[in-house]
Design a protein around this motif. Structure first.
Motif, PDB file in Angstrom:
ATOM      1  N   GLU A 729      33.972  35.942  62.217  1.00  0.00           N
ATOM      2  CA  GLU A 729      35.200  35.589  62.107  1.00  0.00           C
ATOM      3  C   GLU A 729      35.608  34.176  62.250  1.00  0.00           C
ATOM      4  N   VAL A 730      36.831  33.902  61.998  1.00  0.00           N
ATOM      5  CA  VAL A 730      37.202  32.429  61.986  1.00  0.00           C
ATOM      6  C   VAL A 730      38.725  32.611  62.588  1.00  0.00           C
ATOM      7  N   GLY A 731      38.716  31.440  63.892  1.00  0.00           N
ATOM      8  CA  GLY A 731      39.875  31.373  64.598  1.00  0.00           C
ATOM      9  C   GLY A 731      40.524  30.082  64.585  1.00  0.00           C
ATOM     10  N   MET A 732      41.851  29.782  64.491  1.00  0.00           N
ATOM     11  CA  MET A 732      42.459  28.472  64.449  1.00  0.00           C
ATOM     12  C   MET A 732      43.134  28.268  65.854  1.00  0.00           C
ATOM     13  N   THR A 733      42.882  27.334  66.719  1.00  0.00           N
ATOM     14  CA  THR A 733      43.405  27.209  67.888  1.00  0.00           C
ATOM     15  C   THR A 733      44.286  25.842  67.917  1.00  0.00           C
ATOM     16  N   SER A 734      45.461  25.903  68.488  1.00  0.00           N
ATOM     17  CA  SER A 734      46.068  24.660  68.669  1.00  0.00           C
ATOM     18  C   SER A 734      46.539  24.775  70.286  1.00  0.00           C
ATOM     19  N   THR A 735      46.394  23.641  70.756  1.00  0.00           N
ATOM     20  CA  THR A 735      47.103  23.363  72.392  1.00  0.00           C
ATOM     21  C   THR A 735      47.705  22.160  72.327  1.00  0.00           C
ATOM     22  N   ILE A 736      48.842  21.942  73.004  1.00  0.00           N
ATOM     23  CA  ILE A 736      49.349  20.791  73.133  1.00  0.00           C
ATOM     24  C   ILE A 736      50.176  20.861  74.606  1.00  0.00           C
ATOM     25  N   GLY A 737      50.129  19.661  75.510  1.00  0.00           N
ATOM     26  CA  GLY A 737      50.577  19.779  76.758  1.00  0.00           C
ATOM     27  C   GLY A 737      50.056  18.657  77.491  1.00  0.00           C
ATOM     28  N   GLU A 758      44.975  32.112  66.014  1.00  0.00           N
ATOM     29  CA  GLU A 758      44.854  33.030  65.128  1.00  0.00           C
ATOM     30  C   GLU A 758      43.735  33.496  64.487  1.00  0.00           C
ATOM     31  N   ILE A 759      43.245  34.796  64.449  1.00  0.00           N
ATOM     32  CA  ILE A 759      42.131  34.946  64.042  1.00  0.00           C
ATOM     33  C   ILE A 759      41.873  35.748  62.770  1.00  0.00           C
ATOM     34  N   ASP A 760      41.367  35.409  61.684  1.00  0.00           N
ATOM     35  CA  ASP A 760      41.244  35.924  60.536  1.00  0.00           C
ATOM     36  C   ASP A 760      39.875  36.524  60.280  1.00  0.00           C
ATOM     37  N   ASN A 761      39.938  37.680  59.362  1.00  0.00           N
ATOM     38  CA  ASN A 761      38.596  38.229  59.034  1.00  0.00           C
ATOM     39  C   ASN A 761      38.001  38.956  60.409  1.00  0.00           C
ATOM     40  N   THR A 801      32.061  48.988  59.998  1.00  0.00           N
ATOM     41  CA  THR A 801      32.598  47.746  60.746  1.00  0.00           C
ATOM     42  C   THR A 801      32.596  46.867  59.592  1.00  0.00           C
ATOM     43  N   GLN A 802      34.004  46.195  59.636  1.00  0.00           N
ATOM     44  CA  GLN A 802      34.405  45.445  58.418  1.00  0.00           C
ATOM     45  C   GLN A 802      35.020  43.951  59.149  1.00  0.00           C
ATOM     46  N   ASN A 803      35.217  43.070  58.266  1.00  0.00           N
ATOM     47  CA  ASN A 803      36.145  41.874  58.406  1.00  0.00           C
ATOM     48  C   ASN A 803      37.505  42.186  58.030  1.00  0.00           C
ATOM     49  N   ILE A 804      38.270  43.145  58.643  1.00  0.00           N
ATOM     50  CA  ILE A 804      39.483  43.714  58.169  1.00  0.00           C
ATOM     51  C   ILE A 804      40.669  43.263  59.043  1.00  0.00           C
ATOM     52  N   ALA A 805      40.560  42.982  60.203  1.00  0.00           N
ATOM     53  CA  ALA A 805      41.737  42.838  61.216  1.00  0.00           C
ATOM     54  C   ALA A 805      41.982  41.288  61.336  1.00  0.00           C
ATOM     55  N   GLN A 806      43.286  41.092  61.894  1.00  0.00           N
ATOM     56  CA  GLN A 806      43.913  39.951  62.314  1.00  0.00           C
ATOM     57  C   GLN A 806      44.385  40.069  63.599  1.00  0.00           C
ATOM     58  N   PHE A 807      44.346  38.925  64.610  1.00  0.00           N
ATOM     59  CA  PHE A 807      44.828  38.960  65.676  1.00  0.00           C
ATOM     60  C   PHE A 807      45.447  37.472  65.979  1.00  0.00           C
TER      61      PHE A 807
END
Length: 966
Positions: A729-737, A758-761, A801-807
């Motif tokens: 899976e690949v997730g993209m994270t942003s933080t600012i503070g 955001e998590i893809d695949n 089991t597959q790379n099918i969902a997104q969160f």
């Protein structure tokens, strides 16, 4: 060589390994002269001096040797303490003597390393980090570390003794950040992975120095699994002396008894060059049985259909009616009659009907043992170390009543020989030759879950200095987890069907298969089963129709890593620090099942085919800290990291992080952007395929209706299981503070951070509807899992089991702390402290291909991934040499019970739980303590299943403890 004031400051701020080695030698020298307790007391009390003041003290020729040495000890304590917030907190200025009473002390400074692989004093990490001290864990008086962490607002309580009812997670204790699944939170001990699916039952609480939670992506630093964040449990490896403790607890309702004993010992040897420590903790939790539901009226609720598309939450909803424990006749002239013990019939009575959850316990029992030992030895400029851990958990609890044999709707012959002659005559008079029976057979098929998990792990390593700013560390570890799971009293389908069909031959009741004209279906072991009334079946019949599901597995983890850190050069704003390293990991798992499991003989199958598989990964990482600006009060740093991971099954993948901080005086601003990964687990990859044939609904039917032979609702072959083609899976994270520690308000700090993940695949096991809907939306990978005939009708679906969902999730974290001596207001000893943590979740979106839903603010117990919009903790404390008092308010926001149905009373109010604690130091050696969790006995909302992941379902709970240190 001239020893300048600046040299002293640099020594204190940067040369940690040297100070660590010196500390042990100094402590040995100091203990020889003044006693170990005196030296440790001085070290703890040295909080007032800033690092610059300490350098000036060291530089001063007026210092005595003892002051210099004890000052060096205290400097290390300053640098390694636990702050209220996740950045270095400068101690307040003081005119007091450095060895004066600690009542005037403020929070010590700290180096927080989990968010980065670079360890440097004064480094403001851009990644938000929350810290929980070891003493806080002890005061929480929980079953394990996980339960204490679950009270933090950033965590999600997906597995606990209440959440693990009726599933095989009992005995496990992983941490889950952000509600994104336990597999997307990486848990470490002393910065290292450990075997056992992050089960914190194996980590002894009494050895924990602190826990650091990185609440954002950290794969570039730590690798796979750190998509939602990292939980790093740091043990106290400087332990000295012998400590013994005991604790007991019980709920205000007289159940849930809990008992804990623990001990630890640490000592130096070889003149302070060596150090040995060992500790262990044993807990016995009795759990809360079915009878505990009677004292907790929030259990047993249900959602009742009012008609017109509206529903209502109601207490004590018996949704299994008209089924009963003894059996209800559902058809024939005797419909509605209920079998009593002994086989007699009568009309239904109060208490005959129930919910399926009425048969389940409230809290799982648990026995757990965690132990740890560590040996270190300084050799020249290096420290050699070796660790060993052993842990064990045992769970033996009622599971659930097997629906395959318990909820029975069968065509029972009116002449069944187990029916009394009177009942047979009544059926014959009504013209009935058979009838339907509905029965929940808890007397026969109440499954019992018995689980033993045992972990063993050893690790060796080295850390040292290469001179100047260059340091290194390396380690190798090997761990094994042995699991033995048993589910007793499971229904054996074929045997049950034979035994339930009884007939009478020559005055003897036998199985019909042994009395018919076909000898090929005979079973000489068959014992006829009497289903009429609780307790009617014989022990021989119960033994014949039930069996034990079993699974034995061995998981192994080998890990090796090396890291080098230093300052290769300096820029206009200061030295550039880098960390570079390599890691390798080998994971494997072997699982065997029983003969009946492998033959799919059980009606409710928990374990299928055996599993065997593994993978390896080789990784390299690089991180750099670059100072850009040092101008007056302004300091600007950039921090970047990258990691390349080469997996043996899926190939190579990059993760990275880029962050920056800007400090202007008391104000710190920070931001990060990262690409994080989660590799598929062994279960995701190697779970054995199983086959099912059933009707489905084709969600990809557009344009196919013109073919008269196309069937949108076919009966198809469905294959489920692992998938070797999975990719990370690949997730993209942003933080600012940022954070703010105003100089005009000594002891106060606060921080605010925004996060977005955001998590893809994402790896998931899709339904057939998910797959066909995703194909209709243009997902080529989903389409490849569907096989159609020439008319377009589905024949086979690979629902593996597959790379099918997104969160996706986003929100804000808030933290504030204040610490001050009471003497600022009155002439009295002690320190007052306040700490507040809060999290606001703006969205928590899951998209499986056929269904996209946002469950932020959805808090009903049956809603998967639901989470309150707001959670928070407020803790007030008072500490002195003799007395400690604390009060904590835990806020759990309300929301909708269910966002998919119109429930007229489905708006859930928030809850506030008050926890109280007291610690009384009877003498230098003995401390007594007491806690009250949920002191106001605040009720949760109605519970329609077995638990709530958000609200306390146990009620008020008391604990008392004693601790002795020698």
């Amino acid at each position: 060589m001239t020893f300048s004031k600046q040299s002293a400051i640099v020594l204190i701020k940067t040369n940690f390994l040297l100070i660590k080695r010196i500390k042990r030698r100094i402590m040995a020298w100091c203990a020889f002269n003044d006693g170990t307790a005196t030296c440790k007391k001085r070290s703890r009390r040295f909080h007032e001096r800033s690092q610059t003041e300490l350098g000036e003290m060291m530089y001063s020729r007026q210092l005595t040797l003892r002051t210099l040495l004890t000052g060096s000890i205290a400097s290390f304590a300053l640098l390694a303490g636990t702050p209220a917030l996740a950045q270095v907190v400068e101690p307040a200025e003081s005119d007091n003597d450095p060895l004066a009473d600690s009542d005037t002390a403020t929070a010590p400074a700290a180096i927080v390393v989990t968010g980065s692989r670079i360890e440097r004093a004064g480094f403001d990490q851009p990644t938000p980090t929350t810290i929980l001290g070891g003493e806080d864990l002890q005061e929480a008086a929980t079953v394990n570390i996980q339960q204490a962490l679950n009270e933090l607002p950033q965590t999600y309580n997906s597995v606990s003794p209440n959440q693990s009812i009726a599933n095989t997670s009992s005995g496990t204790a992983p941490v889950e950040l952000r509600g994104l699944g336990t597999a997307r939170t990486l848990t470490l001990v002393n910065g290292r992975r450990f075997v056992g699916d992050n089960n914190l039952n194996f980590v002894p609480t009494n050895l924990v120095d602190r826990v650091e939670l990185v609440t954002g992506g950290a794969s570039a630093a730590w690798g796979s699994g750190a998509v939602a964040g990292v939980v790093n449990i740091i043990l106290d490896d400087e332990l000295e002396g012998l400590t013994l403790g005991a604790q007991a607890g019980i709920s205000s309702r007289g159940d849930g008894g809990r008992y804990t004993i623990d001990g630890s010992f640490g000592t130096q040897f070889a003149g302070g060059a060596g150090h040995f420590m060992i500790g262990a903790e044993y807990l016995h939790d009795e759990g809360i049985g079915i009878e505990g539901r009677l004292d907790r009226p929030w259990f047993g609720a249900g959602v009742v259909n009012l008609g017109n598309g509206e529903f209502e939450l109601q207490p004590d909803v018996n949704d299994l009616a008209p089924f009963t424990f003894g059996g209800t006749i559902l058809s024939s002239s005797l419909a509605g009659q209920v079998f009593r013990p002994g086989g007699a019939l009568s009309a239904p009575r109060d208490g005959d009907f129930f919910s399926i959850y009425d048969t389940l316990i409230v809290g799982s029992p648990l026995d757990r043992l965690g132990s740890y030992a560590r040996l270190t030895y300084d050799v020249g400029g290096a420290t050699l170390w070796a660790d060993a851990t052993f842990g064990r958990t045992d769970v033996d609890q009622p599971f659930l009543t097997d629906p395959a044999g318990s909820v029975l709707v069968s065509n029972i012959s009116a002449s069944n020989p187990f029916l009394s002659p009177d009942i047979q005559q009544q059926l014959a008079a009504g013209g009935d030759t058979s009838f339907l029976l509905g029965r929940f057979s808890r007397d026969t098929f109440l499954m019992q879950f018995d689980s033993e998990r045992e972990t063993k792990e050893v690790a060796v390593g080295i850390e040292g200095s290469l001179g100047g700013s260059w340091t290194y560390d390396a380690h190798f570890s090997h761990g094994e987890l042995d699991s033995k799971n048993r589910i007793h009293n499971s229904s054996v389908t074929a045997n049950f069907l034979r035994a339930i069909n009884a007939t009478e031959v020559s005055g003897q009741i036998v199985c019909a298969v042994n009395a018919d004209a076909d000898p090929s279906n005979d079973d000489p072991n068959c014992v006829p089963y009497n289903p009429f009334g609780e307790g009617a079946a014989s022990l021989e019949a119960i033994e014949y129709v039930t069996g034990t599901q079993m699974s034995d597995s061995v998981s192994k983890l080998d890990s090796a890593a090396v890291r080098l850190q230093g300052d290769p050069f300096s820029l206009w704003a200061g030295p550039v620090s880098i960390a570079v390293g390599a890691e390798a990991r080998w994971e494997e798992r072997t699982e065997t099942v029983g003969e009946l499991d492998e033959a799919y003989a059980f009606g409710t199958t928990l374990y299928g085919d055996p599993l065997e598989g593994g993978f390896s990964v080789k990784e390299g990482f690089f991180e750099a800290l670059v100072p850009l600006v040092r101008a007056g009060l302004l300091e600007v740093d950039v921090n970047g990291a990258a990691r390349y991971s080469d997996y043996s099954l899926s190939g190579g993948i990059w993760s990275w992080k880029l962050g920056g901080t800007a400090r202007y005086g008391d104000l710190l601003l920070r931001a990060t952007r990262s690409r994080d990964i989660r590799a598929p687990s062994i279960g995701n990859l190697f779970s054995a395929n199983s086959l099912n044939i059933r009707p489905i609904v084709d969600s990809d039917s557009e344009g196919r209706g013109s073919n008269p032979n196309y069937n949108p609702n076919p009966t198809v072959t469905i294959l489920t299981g692992g998938n070797l083609d999975l990719v990370p899976e690949v997730g993209m994270t942003s933080t600012i503070g940022g954070s703010y520690s105003p100089g005009f308000f000594q002891g106060f700090s606060m921080s605010v951070d925004y996060y977005s993940i955001e998590i893809d695949n994402a790896i998931a096991t899709p339904t057939v509807a998910d797959i066909t809907a995703a194909c209709a939306a243009g997902n080529a990978g989903a389409c490849s899992q569907v096989v159609r005939d020439g008319d377009g009708t589905i024949t086979t679906v690979f629902a593996t089991t597959q790379n099918i969902a997104q969160f996706k999730t986003s929100g804000f974290d808030f933290e504030a702390s204040y610490r001050m001596p009471v003497s600022r207001f009155v002439d009295a000893p002690g320190t007052l402290s306040l700490r507040a943590l809060a999290t606001y979740v703006d969205e928590l979106i899951s998209d499986t291909g056929s269904n996209r839903t946002d469950t932020a603010g959805v808090v009903g117990d049956p809603i998967q991934y639901g989470i309150p919009k707001w959670r928070g903790n407020l803790r007030l404390g008072y500490d002195s040499d003799r007395l400690g008092l604390n009060a904590s308010a835990r806020y759990v926001g309300g929301g909708e019970f269910d966002n998919e149905r119109t429930i007229v009373n489905g708006e859930i109010d928030p809850r506030v739980y008050l926890d109280l604690g007291v610690q009384f130091k009877v003498s230098e050696q003995f401390t007594l303590s007491g806690t009250v969790k949920n002191a106001l006995d605040t009720d949760p909302p109605f519970i329609t299943t077995t638990y709530s992941p958000h609200y306390d379902v146990v009620g008020r709970f008391y604990s008392v403890g004693v601790r002795a240190h020698f």
